[in-house]
Scaffold this motif. Sequence first.
Motif, PDB file in Angstrom:
ATOM      1  N   ILE A 120       0.730  -1.214   0.066  1.00 50.98           N
ATOM      2  CA  ILE A 120      -0.038   0.034   0.070  1.00 50.98           C
ATOM      3  C   ILE A 120       0.946   1.316  -0.041  1.00 50.98           C
ATOM      4  O   ILE A 120       0.146   2.423   0.077  1.00 50.98           O
ATOM      5  CB  ILE A 120      -1.023   0.042   1.172  1.00 50.98           C
ATOM      6  N   LEU A 121       2.198   1.050   0.022  1.00 49.70           N
ATOM      7  CA  LEU A 121       3.082   2.338   0.192  1.00 49.70           C
ATOM      8  C   LEU A 121       2.684   3.473  -0.849  1.00 49.70           C
ATOM      9  O   LEU A 121       2.710   4.620  -0.672  1.00 49.70           O
ATOM     10  CB  LEU A 121       4.644   2.002  -0.062  1.00 49.70           C
ATOM     11  N   ASN A 122       2.392   3.084  -2.280  1.00 54.29           N
ATOM     12  CA  ASN A 122       2.293   3.931  -3.082  1.00 54.29           C
ATOM     13  C   ASN A 122       0.727   4.141  -3.730  1.00 54.29           C
ATOM     14  O   ASN A 122       0.579   4.776  -4.781  1.00 54.29           O
ATOM     15  CB  ASN A 122       3.181   3.720  -4.455  1.00 54.29           C
ATOM     16  N   ASP A 123      -0.230   3.595  -3.117  1.00 58.34           N
ATOM     17  CA  ASP A 123      -1.520   3.611  -3.245  1.00 58.34           C
ATOM     18  C   ASP A 123      -1.908   5.004  -3.462  1.00 58.34           C
ATOM     19  O   ASP A 123      -2.626   5.303  -4.661  1.00 58.34           O
ATOM     20  CB  ASP A 123      -2.151   2.743  -2.477  1.00 58.34           C
ATOM     21  N   ASN A 124      -1.882   5.935  -2.726  1.00 53.72           N
ATOM     22  CA  ASN A 124      -2.396   7.195  -2.972  1.00 53.72           C
ATOM     23  C   ASN A 124      -1.642   7.912  -3.923  1.00 53.72           C
ATOM     24  O   ASN A 124      -2.177   8.966  -4.671  1.00 53.72           O
ATOM     25  CB  ASN A 124      -2.126   7.792  -1.583  1.00 53.72           C
ATOM     26  N   LYS A 125      -0.213   7.864  -4.088  1.00 53.71           N
ATOM     27  CA  LYS A 125       0.524   8.410  -5.202  1.00 53.71           C
ATOM     28  C   LYS A 125       0.017   7.986  -6.458  1.00 53.71           C
ATOM     29  O   LYS A 125      -0.001   8.887  -7.608  1.00 53.71           O
ATOM     30  CB  LYS A 125       2.120   8.031  -5.067  1.00 53.71           C
ATOM     31  N   LEU A 165      -1.294   6.039  10.845  1.00 57.18           N
ATOM     32  CA  LEU A 165      -1.771   7.090  10.054  1.00 57.18           C
ATOM     33  C   LEU A 165      -1.086   6.962   8.807  1.00 57.18           C
ATOM     34  O   LEU A 165      -1.914   7.382   7.744  1.00 57.18           O
ATOM     35  CB  LEU A 165      -1.240   8.146  11.070  1.00 57.18           C
ATOM     36  N   ALA A 166      -0.027   6.485   8.588  1.00 59.65           N
ATOM     37  CA  ALA A 166       0.376   6.332   7.347  1.00 59.65           C
ATOM     38  C   ALA A 166      -0.282   5.434   6.534  1.00 59.65           C
ATOM     39  O   ALA A 166      -0.551   5.742   5.407  1.00 59.65           O
ATOM     40  CB  ALA A 166       1.893   5.936   7.413  1.00 59.65           C
ATOM     41  N   ALA A 167      -0.912   4.182   7.131  1.00 67.78           N
ATOM     42  CA  ALA A 167      -1.408   3.435   6.265  1.00 67.78           C
ATOM     43  C   ALA A 167      -3.030   4.059   5.999  1.00 67.78           C
ATOM     44  O   ALA A 167      -3.239   3.811   4.994  1.00 67.78           O
ATOM     45  CB  ALA A 167      -1.579   2.247   7.211  1.00 67.78           C
ATOM     46  N   ALA A 168      -3.510   4.736   6.765  1.00 67.33           N
ATOM     47  CA  ALA A 168      -4.922   5.612   6.393  1.00 67.33           C
ATOM     48  C   ALA A 168      -4.411   6.302   5.213  1.00 67.33           C
ATOM     49  O   ALA A 168      -5.516   6.275   4.618  1.00 67.33           O
ATOM     50  CB  ALA A 168      -5.324   6.199   7.588  1.00 67.33           C
ATOM     51  N   CYS A 169      -3.525   7.194   5.264  1.00 65.04           N
ATOM     52  CA  CYS A 169      -3.349   8.326   4.311  1.00 65.04           C
ATOM     53  C   CYS A 169      -3.034   7.420   3.004  1.00 65.04           C
ATOM     54  O   CYS A 169      -3.502   7.878   1.838  1.00 65.04           O
ATOM     55  CB  CYS A 169      -2.101   9.015   4.678  1.00 65.04           C
ATOM     56  N   ALA A 170      -2.329   6.246   2.934  1.00 67.55           N
ATOM     57  CA  ALA A 170      -1.756   5.535   1.879  1.00 67.55           C
ATOM     58  C   ALA A 170      -3.138   4.878   0.982  1.00 67.55           C
ATOM     59  O   ALA A 170      -3.164   5.046  -0.229  1.00 67.55           O
ATOM     60  CB  ALA A 170      -0.737   4.459   2.107  1.00 67.55           C
ATOM     61  N   GLN A 171      -4.050   4.324   1.970  1.00 67.32           N
ATOM     62  CA  GLN A 171      -5.130   3.857   1.341  1.00 67.32           C
ATOM     63  C   GLN A 171      -6.143   4.713   1.108  1.00 67.32           C
ATOM     64  O   GLN A 171      -7.457   4.089   0.640  1.00 67.32           O
ATOM     65  CB  GLN A 171      -5.542   2.801   2.200  1.00 67.32           C
ATOM     66  N   PHE A 172      -5.992   5.932   1.344  1.00 67.46           N
ATOM     67  CA  PHE A 172      -7.400   6.623   1.261  1.00 67.46           C
ATOM     68  C   PHE A 172      -7.814   6.990  -0.138  1.00 67.46           C
ATOM     69  O   PHE A 172      -6.817   7.091  -1.032  1.00 67.46           O
ATOM     70  CB  PHE A 172      -6.969   8.003   1.838  1.00 67.46           C
TER      71      PHE A 172
END
Length: 432
Positions: free
Chosen positions: A137-142, A235-242
């Motif tokens: 999920i590291l780059n999901d949001n990007k 928090l990082a996981a929540a932002c990555a998967q938002f």
Amino acid sequence: MGTYLTLYELNGLVRDTLEQALSSEYWLQAELSEVREAYNGHCYLEFVQKGPDGRDLVAKARGVIWARTYFLLRTMFEREAGRVLAPGLKVLVRVGVVFHELYGYSLNVTDIDPTYTLGDMARQRREILSRLEADGILNDNKELSLPLVMNRIAVISSATAAGYGDFCNQLLYNDYGLRFSLRLFPAVMQGERVEESVLAALEAVMHEYEQWDAVVIIRGGGATSDLSGFDTYLLAAACAQFPLPVITGIGHERDDTVIDLVAHTRVKTPTAAAAFLVRHQLEVATRMEEASRRIFQAASVRMEHERRRMEQVSVRMSSACLQMRVRGEHHLEQLTVRLYHAGERQLTSEARRLLAYSERMERAALARVERERFRLQLLRQRVEAADPDLLLKRGYSMTLCGGKLVRRASELKKGDEITTRLAEGEVRSVIQ
């Protein structure tokens, strides 16, 4: 009873023994479990060491940084590490072992190495990033695409933060007249409740995410040393998967937090976040204007081309129509002549046919009249034969009861008055 020592003497003996046996100072690696600043400027600490499982304590000691030293060390540590001394930090400190008859064993801190703490913080970040990458999920949001029109913005910030006010003013009163719709989802942006508060705000946005184009997390105005709350896996996981692009402007320039590294776009400050949104919308508007201009030009060229083509078609059609008209008139004249002659032939043929029909109808009508005359004579004879007066003259009579013809005796009963009509006269009777 032999000799004895008082408690003070025994503690003094322990102190003397420690001073003789131990070096003056040591570099100590430990984790801070308590940091407390006293009113007199001293800082009281508690150092701990945990077991391999990271939960059980295997060692613990009290420490102190005296006021003058603490002022120097705190300033240097915050400048170099970008963090304040706080529980949970791993530190490398220079300490002297002190044993006081009254206060017991403690460690006197005289120096601190911020590079060790920075290294441990970097290690923790690397561990979080590695875990996010392992989870896929590291780059999901990007990888999300920015909406073409991005003007509905959910803002996560403190309502009282100066950076939030700057962000709103720069966005809503931009120089280009671009319109934005903003809504604040308040959160605590420094201290121990950062993770919990920002997660709650993200959850609130998630419930109505279809109403928003992007999420902006801004902090501005806080100390750069209060960034630890943004370096957590949850928090990082929540932002990555938002499901919406996350834009961070937490107000620090030197270091990136973990959520900066997983967010779609990272900018330095809240005003930079506003500038990014304005620039994006301006680029979109510019592209749309350029596209509109190209469409208008292409449409104008096409319209001129079609106008010319229609003129050419019109000329060709006029010539073709004239030719067709001449041919049509000639053809029409031929048809008229043929129709006239065909009409005359048809009229002559129909006249002869009507004459034949007329003669046949006249003969058929005379025959039909003769047949009907003969049939009427037969009918008249039958009617005359059925005339009641003729029957009466032949000796027959008719019996009536109540004006109705009596056909059977069973229709009469005692006391009925009947009338018998003869050829000449009537006879009235009563049934006995």
